[in-house]
Design a protein around this motif. Sequence first.
Motif, PDB file in Angstrom:
ATOM      1  N   ARG A  29      -7.872   6.690   0.056  1.00 22.07           N
ATOM      2  CA  ARG A  29      -8.577   5.453  -0.310  1.00 22.07           C
ATOM      3  C   ARG A  29      -8.553   5.242  -1.829  1.00 22.07           C
ATOM      4  NH1 ARG A  29     -12.584   7.265   3.444  1.00 22.07           N
ATOM      5  NH2 ARG A  29     -13.934   7.753   1.678  1.00 22.07           N
ATOM      6  N   HIS A  30      -8.784   6.311  -2.577  1.00 22.36           N
ATOM      7  CA  HIS A  30      -8.752   6.222  -4.034  1.00 22.36           C
ATOM      8  C   HIS A  30      -7.356   5.803  -4.521  1.00 22.36           C
ATOM      9  CE1 HIS A  30      -9.735   7.025  -8.202  1.00 22.36           C
ATOM     10  NE2 HIS A  30      -8.627   7.750  -8.276  1.00 22.36           N
ATOM     11  N   PHE A  31      -6.321   6.331  -3.907  1.00 24.28           N
ATOM     12  CA  PHE A  31      -4.944   5.968  -4.234  1.00 24.28           C
ATOM     13  C   PHE A  31      -4.735   4.464  -4.053  1.00 24.28           C
ATOM     14  CE2 PHE A  31      -0.641   5.373  -2.280  1.00 24.28           C
ATOM     15  CZ  PHE A  31       0.112   5.515  -3.434  1.00 24.28           C
ATOM     16  N   ILE A  32      -5.169   3.926  -2.915  1.00 16.27           N
ATOM     17  CA  ILE A  32      -5.031   2.492  -2.648  1.00 16.27           C
ATOM     18  C   ILE A  32      -5.810   1.685  -3.681  1.00 16.27           C
ATOM     19  CG2 ILE A  32      -5.597   0.638  -1.010  1.00 16.27           C
ATOM     20  CD1 ILE A  32      -3.156   2.354  -0.230  1.00 16.27           C
ATOM     21  N   ARG A  33      -7.047   2.081  -3.939  1.00 18.44           N
ATOM     22  CA  ARG A  33      -7.893   1.360  -4.890  1.00 18.44           C
ATOM     23  C   ARG A  33      -7.271   1.369  -6.295  1.00 18.44           C
ATOM     24  NH1 ARG A  33     -12.426  -1.118  -5.028  1.00 18.44           N
ATOM     25  NH2 ARG A  33     -12.982  -0.601  -2.899  1.00 18.44           N
ATOM     26  N   THR A  34      -6.688   2.484  -6.689  1.00 24.10           N
ATOM     27  CA  THR A  34      -6.071   2.594  -8.006  1.00 24.10           C
ATOM     28  C   THR A  34      -4.828   1.720  -8.113  1.00 24.10           C
ATOM     29  OG1 THR A  34      -6.926   4.840  -8.275  1.00 24.10           O
ATOM     30  CG2 THR A  34      -5.062   4.218  -9.668  1.00 24.10           C
ATOM     31  N   VAL A  35      -3.949   1.814  -7.116  1.00 23.14           N
ATOM     32  CA  VAL A  35      -2.706   1.032  -7.153  1.00 23.14           C
ATOM     33  C   VAL A  35      -2.994  -0.469  -7.111  1.00 23.14           C
ATOM     34  CG1 VAL A  35      -0.558   0.518  -5.918  1.00 23.14           C
ATOM     35  CG2 VAL A  35      -1.315   2.893  -6.163  1.00 23.14           C
ATOM     36  N   LEU A  36      -3.990  -0.873  -6.336  1.00 26.39           N
ATOM     37  CA  LEU A  36      -4.300  -2.293  -6.167  1.00 26.39           C
ATOM     38  C   LEU A  36      -5.425  -2.773  -7.108  1.00 26.39           C
ATOM     39  CD1 LEU A  36      -4.094  -2.687  -2.287  1.00 26.39           C
ATOM     40  CD2 LEU A  36      -2.387  -3.330  -4.016  1.00 26.39           C
ATOM     41  N   ALA A  37      -5.635  -2.072  -8.200  1.00 28.06           N
ATOM     42  CA  ALA A  37      -6.732  -2.419  -9.111  1.00 28.06           C
ATOM     43  C   ALA A  37      -6.675  -3.873  -9.569  1.00 28.06           C
ATOM     44  CB  ALA A  37      -6.724  -1.482 -10.313  1.00 28.06           C
ATOM     45  N   LEU A  48      -9.855  -0.134   3.460  1.00 26.47           N
ATOM     46  CA  LEU A  48     -10.447   0.075   4.778  1.00 26.47           C
ATOM     47  C   LEU A  48      -9.371   0.344   5.822  1.00 26.47           C
ATOM     48  CD1 LEU A  48     -12.923  -0.010   6.682  1.00 26.47           C
ATOM     49  CD2 LEU A  48     -12.527  -2.483   6.866  1.00 26.47           C
ATOM     50  N   VAL A  49      -8.314  -0.447   5.803  1.00 21.30           N
ATOM     51  CA  VAL A  49      -7.229  -0.280   6.777  1.00 21.30           C
ATOM     52  C   VAL A  49      -6.549   1.073   6.606  1.00 21.30           C
ATOM     53  CG1 VAL A  49      -4.928  -1.119   7.391  1.00 21.30           C
ATOM     54  CG2 VAL A  49      -6.843  -2.718   7.240  1.00 21.30           C
ATOM     55  N   VAL A  50      -6.248   1.460   5.379  1.00 25.19           N
ATOM     56  CA  VAL A  50      -5.615   2.765   5.159  1.00 25.19           C
ATOM     57  C   VAL A  50      -6.526   3.886   5.630  1.00 25.19           C
ATOM     58  CG1 VAL A  50      -4.881   4.394   3.360  1.00 25.19           C
ATOM     59  CG2 VAL A  50      -3.983   2.070   3.393  1.00 25.19           C
ATOM     60  N   GLY A  67       0.303  19.146   9.119  1.00 26.43           N
ATOM     61  CA  GLY A  67       1.364  18.357   8.503  1.00 26.43           C
ATOM     62  C   GLY A  67       0.854  17.465   7.385  1.00 26.43           C
ATOM     63  N   THR A  68       1.597  16.420   7.135  1.00 31.01           N
ATOM     64  CA  THR A  68       1.251  15.490   6.069  1.00 31.01           C
ATOM     65  C   THR A  68       1.291  14.051   6.580  1.00 31.01           C
ATOM     66  OG1 THR A  68       3.546  15.304   5.330  1.00 31.01           O
ATOM     67  CG2 THR A  68       2.188  16.997   4.272  1.00 31.01           C
ATOM     68  N   LEU A  69       0.691  13.168   5.801  1.00 28.94           N
ATOM     69  CA  LEU A  69       0.742  11.727   6.043  1.00 28.94           C
ATOM     70  C   LEU A  69       1.229  11.062   4.761  1.00 28.94           C
ATOM     71  CD1 LEU A  69      -2.679  11.356   7.843  1.00 28.94           C
ATOM     72  CD2 LEU A  69      -0.456  10.844   8.871  1.00 28.94           C
ATOM     73  N   GLY A  70       2.161  10.134   4.899  1.00 28.07           N
ATOM     74  CA  GLY A  70       2.653   9.381   3.752  1.00 28.07           C
ATOM     75  C   GLY A  70       1.955   8.037   3.680  1.00 28.07           C
ATOM     76  N   VAL A  71       1.400   7.707   2.538  1.00 29.10           N
ATOM     77  CA  VAL A  71       0.700   6.435   2.352  1.00 29.10           C
ATOM     78  C   VAL A  71       1.496   5.605   1.349  1.00 29.10           C
ATOM     79  CG1 VAL A  71      -1.439   5.342   1.601  1.00 29.10           C
ATOM     80  CG2 VAL A  71      -1.524   7.512   2.851  1.00 29.10           C
TER      81      VAL A  71
END
Length: 156
Positions: A29-37, A48-50, A67-71
């Motif tokens: 969530r922090h990654f999304i918020r940072t990229v979409l600042a 929310l969706v992520v 495993g891992t998840l790619g966002v």
Amino acid sequence: MPGYRLGSLTAVSEFKEFPGQPAYCPDARHFIRTVLADHRRVVEDAELVVSELFGNGCRHTRSGEGGTLGVSVSALVTELTVVSVADQGPTAADLAARRRPVPVLKPADSDTLGWRGIHLVSEVADDWGYSPNDDGGLTVWAVFESPHPSMARLTG
């Protein structure tokens, strides 16, 4: 973040991989918020969706078994935004049972615990879907089509 600018908006496209554990959902969530600042009109819905897609990947795929998840997130200066979460495929139990679970928008049942994440994604995003990955996993994506007011004048 470098990229094409229009007014206060910058076009962005970023990818990050996270461990497939629920404890890393706040980091996604922090990654999304940072990229979409700069993209304030879509940042909360995208976050929310992520969060929902990340949780589903942890619960329902091999990504949640160590495993891992790619966002991924991409946004244009028009505020057309796409977020996605890529998993590593079916769980060992699903493979043994020859099941290939995919996200499905099921009828809402108020007596059922859970199974509301895709409904939430469907309500918040303008479109959503999934596509298979070469490694056997799925990428579940969501699109937000909130045009920037200056772009609406150019196209309308």
